[in-house]
Design an enzyme around this catalytic site. Structure first.
Site, PDB file in Angstrom:
ATOM      1  N   ASP A 149      24.736  36.755  41.950  1.00 56.87           N
ATOM      2  CA  ASP A 149      25.839  37.550  41.419  1.00 56.87           C
ATOM      3  C   ASP A 149      26.831  37.863  42.542  1.00 56.87           C
ATOM      4  OD1 ASP A 149      24.613  37.613  38.956  1.00 56.87           O
ATOM      5  OD2 ASP A 149      23.711  39.591  39.263  1.00 56.87           O
ATOM      6  N   LYS A 150      28.064  38.135  42.159  1.00 62.32           N
ATOM      7  CA  LYS A 150      29.127  38.430  43.118  1.00 62.32           C
ATOM      8  C   LYS A 150      28.685  39.462  44.147  1.00 62.32           C
ATOM      9  CE  LYS A 150      33.722  40.569  43.342  1.00 62.32           C
ATOM     10  NZ  LYS A 150      34.832  41.162  42.563  1.00 62.32           N
TER      11      LYS A 150
END
Length: 342
Positions: A149-150
């Site tokens: 995830d970011k």
């Protein structure tokens, strides 16, 4: 039947609702535009005033569509789908002719997508690796065999040629059942799981209310994918005499690798990650139970406290078992220290 689209100008379309038109404005427009724009992008366009009815901006995505209405939509120019190299620093742990292993920082999106066409890990890799990544695994995600995830930090491996991409992809698809693949994470969660070690076996699928989120599903749900997480409590913060704790540092080993798996699984058993505004927003007020300094740091922590500290796999060319670890990033170290001493 007449075509519902009538070209108005180069960047505008007039979309007319027929007798069968129904539902929310954003959903209806998205269906009519096909794959050109996502629902979230259409929703943004509506809120930005890009959709007109009789010359007036329709800014409510939830508004119901009525038969006979004609909406004029101003569309942004199309994006070039081919990502370009950008000089973004990479923390390279290992590199050879077949692959590159990096430690991803928080805030870095892995591959280009709607809303993040530039400034991604793929843009950085194209600049770093040059033409060797071209086309491997798809135009927008060359070389990518798994993702974080970011706002999750940690170890990632990227393929630099087709053979490596195929071999590594097979290992990740197999989830390490017949290969040396291993992935482990460190997370800081609210509370302390009742058992110090355990396994969460709960299928995951898209959330009904928000398709960007994941949710636990019943086994017989057609959208359900097997998801298994093994966890161990490593440290407890602010432990009470009854063995409860305000927060804990845990180790998570993935037996499967679903989107948001650890975040959803830990929230499912009542222990969401600190800083997770998507799956743990209801626990934010727990920070008020901490001493001043720790409370301030926890309240300001800008991301989910999750770090992919370990990655092991078989080298696609040599067959050697490659093992990489990355220490906790500075922000999580400070967070743990504040919880430990606060």
């Amino acid at each position: 039947m007449s075509d519902p689209f009538k070209q108005a100008t180069d960047n505008r379309k007039v979309l007319t609702a027929d007798e069968s038109a129904e539902g929310r404005l954003d959903a209806w427009i998205t269906a009519k535009l096909g794959e050109e724009f996502s629902r979230s992008r259409v929703k943004s366009l509506i809120k930005e005033g890009a959709v007109l009815l009789n010359g007036a901006a329709m800014t409510d995505p939830h508004r119901k569509v009525r038969a006979g209405e004609s909406f004029e939509i101003t569309l942004p120019p199309p994006e070039d789908p081919t990502p370009k190299g950008e000089d973004i620093p990479l923390d390279v742990l290992y590199e050879d002719d077949d692959l590159i292993v990096i430690s991803k920082p928080a805030g870095l999106v892995v591959h280009p997508a709607a809303g993040n066409w530039t400034g991604t890990l793929v843009n950085a890799l194209i600049h770093h690796c040059g033409e060797s990544l071209s086309g491997i695994g798809g135009v927008r995600r060359p070389g990518i065999v798994h993702r974080l995830d970011k706002d999750t930090t940690g170890v990632m491996v990227v393929a630099k040629n087709d053979i490596a991409h195929r071999h590594l992809s097979q290992q990740f698809a197999d989830h390490g059942r017949t290969t040396p693949l291993e992935r482990a994470y460190r997370a800081i969660v609210w509370g302390r799981p009742r058992a110090l070690t355990g396994t969460i076996d709960a299928p995951l699928g898209r959330s009904v209310g928000d398709r960007t989120k994941r949710a636990v599903k019943r086994d017989d749900n057609p959208d359900a994918d097997e998801a298994i997480t093994h966890y161990e409590v490593l440290e407890r913060f602010h432990e009470a005499p009854d063995a409860t704790a305000l927060a804990s540092l845990i180790d998570c080993h993935l037996e499967t690798g679903r989107t948001h798996q650890i975040r959803v699984h830990m929230a499912h058993i009542g222990h969401p990650l600190l800083g997770d505004t998507v799956y743990g927003a209801g626990f934010k007020t727990k920070a008020n139970l901490l001493p001043d300094e720790a409370r301030k740091l926890v309240s300001r922590f800008p991301r989910q406290a999750l770090h992919a500290y370990l990655l092991q796999f078989e080298h696609p060319r040599t067959g050697e078992v490659m093992h990489f670890e990355a220490p906790l990033p500075e922000d999580m170290e400070k967070l743990a220290e504040a919880l430990r001493n606060g």
